[in-house]
Enzyme design. Structure first.
Site: not given
Length: 384
Positions: A31, A120-122, A168
């Site tokens: 963030h 959440g590993l793109s 990412d």
């Protein structure tokens, strides 16, 4: 034979080229990207594989192995987002080439991978980056690497509808084996940071949950950061984003800020400093300090930014109480997904057993556990 080449041959009855783009982890720095800040991601040894070849038509025939779905696209038509979410990443990339003045020819492709979906590993950024690279090479187009990354990001903005930062795609395209990337999200200046893990491993624990408030809360956090920035800018007109604020400036304005806004700004300001300190720790081979910063990052994300959840907090707490663990934190947008854990190799099996049983006993869910290593970025791995 490679399974993706084999699947392509079974589908289309001729040989393709094969490209790969990795997923990514973020060692620290969540963030901060949309606040012009710093991040410390790395490409991993799990990725998306794209078997592809031009087909001498004006049609694209596309098959997703992971989603067990397929589509056919007519390139002479104006491309629009579809209800097939996976397809939009590829269509978005095609339109980026077209809007840049390149004529894209028809192609056949089959893709799939070993990135756990929803962890959440793109995987989406990996698919975008591998598609950019493949279409460039198939058409003999040369585009600077930074522009390739920006095309992949815009594809996600415009077709998938996700206003993601650039981290990412940057990590997927620019990754190097054994090295993290310290990225300045404002300038895109970056440096490679060696990651010498020695006797330690990076273990991801997937909570297998994703709470519905994730997207709306993500947007709200962005708004809160912008509100805090504007209030701080009244006292410090020279700043351009929260990234320019230091802790002394923020503390001095605490009486003037809403308590929630102060906490959001506090996370961003402190997390940017943690990224820089983590980079220095890695350069010095100080994994203990890296681990300490990871724990601090999680506390900040949970208490100040409030993007964690019971499951993630539980996993980090288990890690903190486990032998051989130097650090752990939630990773990504929050409200579910993975924790990343830095664990001595002698204690990995014990940790896996402990976290699996305790998490199941608490939540009646079995977590996913993945050991990852830091790998190369997007590449061609087989050519016709």
């Amino acid at each position: 034979m490679n399974p993706y080449i084999e699947a392509f041959k079974q589908k289309f009855n001729y040989n393709p080229s094969l490209f790969r783009s990795p997923g990514r982890i973020n060692l620290i720095g969540d963030h901060t990207d949309y606040n012009d800040g710093y991040v410390l991601p790395a490409a991993i040894d799990k990725g998306i594989y794209l078997a592809i070849s031009l087909n001498d038509t004006n049609h694209c025939r596309i098959q997703s192995l992971d989603f067990e779905d397929e589509a056919e696209v007519e390139l002479s038509q104006d491309l629009q987002p579809t209800t097939k979410g996976w397809l939009n990443y590829i269509l978005g990339v095609i339109t980026q080439f077209q809007s840049s003045g390149y004529q894209i020819k028809g192609f056949d492709c089959v893709f799939g991978g070993d990135i756990p979906i929803g962890a959440g590993l793109s995987s989406s950024a990996a698919l975008e980056c591998v598609t950019v690279r493949a279409l460039m090479e198939l058409h003999g187009i040369e585009i600077p690497l930074i522009q390739q990354i920006q095309m992949a990001q815009k594809a996600e903005h415009e077709f998938a509808g996700v206003k993601c930062g650039i981290m990412d795609q940057f990590a997927s395209a620019m990754g190097k084996a054994g090295q993290a990337i310290q990225l300045d999200c404002r300038t895109l200046d970056f440096q490679y940071i060696p990651v010498h893990l020695e006797d330690f491993s990076l273990i991801l624990v997937d909570s297998k949950v994703k709470h519905n408030l994730g997207d709306s809360a993500y947007n709200k956090r962005q708004q809160e950061c912008q509100e805090g920035f504007k209030l701080i800018q009244n006292s410090y007109p020279g700043i351009r984003a929260l990234r320019d604020v230091d802790s002394d400036m923020l503390l001095g304005l605490k009486p003037d800020l809403d308590p929630i806004i102060f906490k959001r700004c506090k996370h961003v300001v402190s997390e940017n400093q943690r990224v820089l300190h983590a980079s220095a720790a890695l350069k010095n081979g100080n994994l203990k300090e890296l681990g300490r910063l990871m724990f601090l990052s999680h506390t900040s994300l949970s208490n100040d930014y409030q993007v964690s959840c019971n499951e993630l907090d539980f996993l980090v707490n288990v890690a903190q109480l486990s032998e051989g663990v130097l650090g752990a934190r939630m990773m990504g947008g929050g409200f579910g997904g993975c924790t990343i854990n830095l664990i001595h190799k002698d204690f990995v099996d014990l940790f896996k057993t402990k976290v699996s049983s305790t998490f199941y006993n608490k939540f009646s869910l079995s977590p996913g556990i993945y050991e990852v290593s830091i790998s190369e970025g997007t590449s061609r791995i087989h050519c016709l």
